[in-house]
Design a protein around this motif. Structure first.
Motif, PDB file in Angstrom:
ATOM      1  N   HIS A   1      -5.011   0.807   5.723  1.00  0.00           N
ATOM      2  CA  HIS A   1      -5.192   2.080   5.709  1.00  0.00           C
ATOM      3  C   HIS A   1      -6.119   2.592   6.783  1.00  0.00           C
ATOM      4  O   HIS A   1      -5.578   3.718   7.450  1.00  0.00           O
ATOM      5  CB  HIS A   1      -5.970   2.391   4.476  1.00  0.00           C
ATOM      6  CG  HIS A   1      -6.274   3.887   4.369  1.00  0.00           C
ATOM      7  ND1 HIS A   1      -5.535   4.792   4.047  1.00  0.00           N
ATOM      8  CD2 HIS A   1      -7.661   4.301   4.437  1.00  0.00           C
ATOM      9  CE1 HIS A   1      -6.012   5.996   4.022  1.00  0.00           C
ATOM     10  NE2 HIS A   1      -7.347   6.019   4.134  1.00  0.00           N
ATOM     11  N   GLU A   2      -7.033   1.840   7.376  1.00  0.00           N
ATOM     12  CA  GLU A   2      -7.695   2.534   8.349  1.00  0.00           C
ATOM     13  C   GLU A   2      -7.011   2.553   9.627  1.00  0.00           C
ATOM     14  O   GLU A   2      -7.016   3.181  10.458  1.00  0.00           O
ATOM     15  CB  GLU A   2      -9.138   1.608   8.596  1.00  0.00           C
ATOM     16  CG  GLU A   2     -10.022   1.863   7.329  1.00  0.00           C
ATOM     17  CD  GLU A   2     -10.734   3.287   7.264  1.00  0.00           C
ATOM     18  OE1 GLU A   2     -10.324   3.857   8.344  1.00  0.00           O
ATOM     19  OE2 GLU A   2     -11.446   3.293   6.491  1.00  0.00           O
TER      20      GLU A   2
ATOM     21  N   ARG B   1      -8.643   5.880   0.663  1.00  0.00           N
ATOM     22  CA  ARG B   1      -9.796   4.985   0.987  1.00  0.00           C
ATOM     23  C   ARG B   1     -10.891   4.702  -0.145  1.00  0.00           C
ATOM     24  O   ARG B   1     -11.168   3.877  -0.468  1.00  0.00           O
ATOM     25  CB  ARG B   1     -10.612   5.532   2.239  1.00  0.00           C
ATOM     26  CG  ARG B   1     -11.645   4.727   2.930  1.00  0.00           C
ATOM     27  CD  ARG B   1     -12.538   5.206   4.018  1.00  0.00           C
ATOM     28  NE  ARG B   1     -11.687   5.608   4.907  1.00  0.00           N
ATOM     29  CZ  ARG B   1     -11.415   6.887   5.346  1.00  0.00           C
ATOM     30  NH1 ARG B   1     -11.852   7.938   4.415  1.00  0.00           N
ATOM     31  NH2 ARG B   1     -10.690   7.228   6.360  1.00  0.00           N
TER      32      ARG B   1
ATOM     33  N   ILE C   1      -8.595   2.690  -2.933  1.00  0.00           N
ATOM     34  CA  ILE C   1      -8.791   1.272  -2.515  1.00  0.00           C
ATOM     35  C   ILE C   1      -9.964   0.674  -2.954  1.00  0.00           C
ATOM     36  O   ILE C   1     -10.188  -0.304  -3.339  1.00  0.00           O
ATOM     37  CB  ILE C   1      -8.087   1.147  -1.302  1.00  0.00           C
ATOM     38  CG1 ILE C   1      -6.785   1.405  -1.124  1.00  0.00           C
ATOM     39  CG2 ILE C   1      -8.260  -0.270  -0.839  1.00  0.00           C
ATOM     40  CD1 ILE C   1      -6.210   1.564   0.282  1.00  0.00           C
ATOM     41  N   ALA C   2     -11.055   1.413  -2.292  1.00  0.00           N
ATOM     42  CA  ALA C   2     -12.686   0.731  -2.634  1.00  0.00           C
ATOM     43  C   ALA C   2     -12.977   0.423  -3.766  1.00  0.00           C
ATOM     44  O   ALA C   2     -13.470  -0.486  -4.441  1.00  0.00           O
ATOM     45  CB  ALA C   2     -13.711   1.565  -1.672  1.00  0.00           C
TER      46      ALA C   2
ATOM     47  N   SER D   1     -10.909  -2.458  -6.076  1.00  0.00           N
ATOM     48  CA  SER D   1     -10.646  -3.974  -5.650  1.00  0.00           C
ATOM     49  C   SER D   1     -10.610  -5.013  -6.635  1.00  0.00           C
ATOM     50  O   SER D   1      -9.747  -5.860  -6.849  1.00  0.00           O
ATOM     51  CB  SER D   1     -11.803  -4.377  -4.500  1.00  0.00           C
ATOM     52  OG  SER D   1     -13.022  -4.125  -5.042  1.00  0.00           O
TER      53      SER D   1
ATOM     54  N   ILE E   1      -7.822  -2.113   2.628  1.00  0.00           N
ATOM     55  CA  ILE E   1      -8.684  -1.063   3.396  1.00  0.00           C
ATOM     56  C   ILE E   1      -8.154  -1.170   4.849  1.00  0.00           C
ATOM     57  O   ILE E   1      -8.523   0.016   5.543  1.00  0.00           O
ATOM     58  CB  ILE E   1     -10.081  -0.933   3.029  1.00  0.00           C
ATOM     59  CG1 ILE E   1     -10.783   0.257   3.333  1.00  0.00           C
ATOM     60  CG2 ILE E   1     -10.980  -2.178   3.603  1.00  0.00           C
ATOM     61  CD1 ILE E   1     -10.288   1.393   2.517  1.00  0.00           C
TER      62      ILE E   1
ATOM     63  N   ARG F   1       0.818  -1.133   0.018  1.00  0.00           N
ATOM     64  CA  ARG F   1      -0.206   0.032   0.057  1.00  0.00           C
ATOM     65  C   ARG F   1       0.849   1.232   0.035  1.00  0.00           C
ATOM     66  O   ARG F   1       0.520   2.129  -0.775  1.00  0.00           O
ATOM     67  CB  ARG F   1      -0.738  -0.098   1.238  1.00  0.00           C
ATOM     68  CG  ARG F   1      -1.875   1.179   1.255  1.00  0.00           C
ATOM     69  CD  ARG F   1      -2.879   1.149   2.607  1.00  0.00           C
ATOM     70  NE  ARG F   1      -1.974   1.113   3.872  1.00  0.00           N
ATOM     71  CZ  ARG F   1      -1.633   2.329   4.448  1.00  0.00           C
ATOM     72  NH1 ARG F   1      -1.629   3.448   3.873  1.00  0.00           N
ATOM     73  NH2 ARG F   1      -1.149   2.050   5.525  1.00  0.00           N
TER      74      ARG F   1
END
Length: 265
Positions: A214-215, A248, A251-252, A255, A211, A166
């Motif tokens: 990242h979070e 965010r 990435i979403a 996928s 994800i 990432r």
């Protein structure tokens, strides 16, 4: 007593900005409640012959950690030309694999660790959890050392590999990526995963973990902000939150492309 004039401030990180110094061939870092667990890990890495991590040397007269200094240079903005090459990327993946192989035999039971990795990605391995560009030391354009084990905790290879990919691919909106790497995130993701040699069964989990890594990273940032961390506060005010939200969303929305590039069926 230590002569202050012998200390050289080391730059690059955000969490301990202004608090990490070099004294000769040693690095001095703040003590943390989880430091003894990190020291045990570093001692284990030394015993099994892994040369890509600092050695724990004890505490100085101010109660700070003393670690061995790994000569070389980190990738710090503005990035050096070698730092963004595919060869550098491959060497990071290979170094991370060597670390995991060495850490696999470490007994982490009964120790206190940071709470960082979600339960579904904990498989016994102590993962580094923060393989950011400024936490990898290079020599001659090749990654030779991992530093800053503050977030190391029970995790897994797939978690650490995803954290690294990432950051190094990088998996983010092109507006926030180095100009030289724009349009290459997915290709570099595949290069990194292949160079590490991640098992096929774990490749689909990279997409799931992306994800989450990242979070978790930005949970650390938000916690620091709540404690009045000056460096993180400045980063946040200078667009950090906007960039985090863009990442965010990127990435979403990618996928399926990540699944395809990793040949996940």
């Amino acid at each position: 007593m230590l002569d202050d004039s012998s200390e050289v401030l080391l730059s690059g990180g955000l969490t301990n900005a202004g608090l990490v110094t070099r004294v000769g061939d040693t690095v001095r870092r703040p003590w943390r409640p989880t430091s003894p667990s990190t020291w045990a890990l570093l001692d284990h890495l030394e015993r099994v012959g892994f040369d890509g991590a600092p050695r724990f040397l004890g505490l100085d007269d101010r109660g700070r950690e003393m670690l061995s200094f790994i000569p070389g240079e980190a990738a710090i903005e503005p990035y050096q030309d070698w730092a963004l090459t595919d060869d550098a990327l491959v060497s990071v993946a290979e170094l991370l694999r060597r670390y995991h192989d060495a850490a696999a035999s470490f007994d982490a039971a009964g120790r206190t660790w940071p709470e960082f990795v979600p339960a579904e990605f904990r498989e016994g391995l102590i993962s580094h959890n923060d393989p950011n560009l400024d936490n990898v030391i290079f020599s001659g354009g090749v990654a030779v050392g991992l530093i800053d084990f503050d977030l190391a905790s029970p995790g897994s290879a797939v978690w650490d590999v995803t954290c690294a990919a990432r950051l190094w691919a990088p998996l983010r909106d092109e507006r926030d990526a180095p100009e030289e790497l724009r349009g290459r995130s997915l290709d570099r993701l595949r290069i990194f995963i292949d160079a590490y040699g991640l098992a096929r069964r774990d490749r689909s989990r990279v997409v799931d973990a992306a994800i989450h890594t990242h979070e978790r990273c930005y949970r650390v940032v938000r916690t620091a902000l709540g404690c009045g961390h000056e460096t993180f506060g400045r980063m946040w005010r200078d667009g950090g939150q906007v960039r985090a939200d863009r990442t965010r969303r990127w990435i979403a929305s990618h996928s399926r492309q990540m699944q395809a590039i990793l040949r996940v069926q």
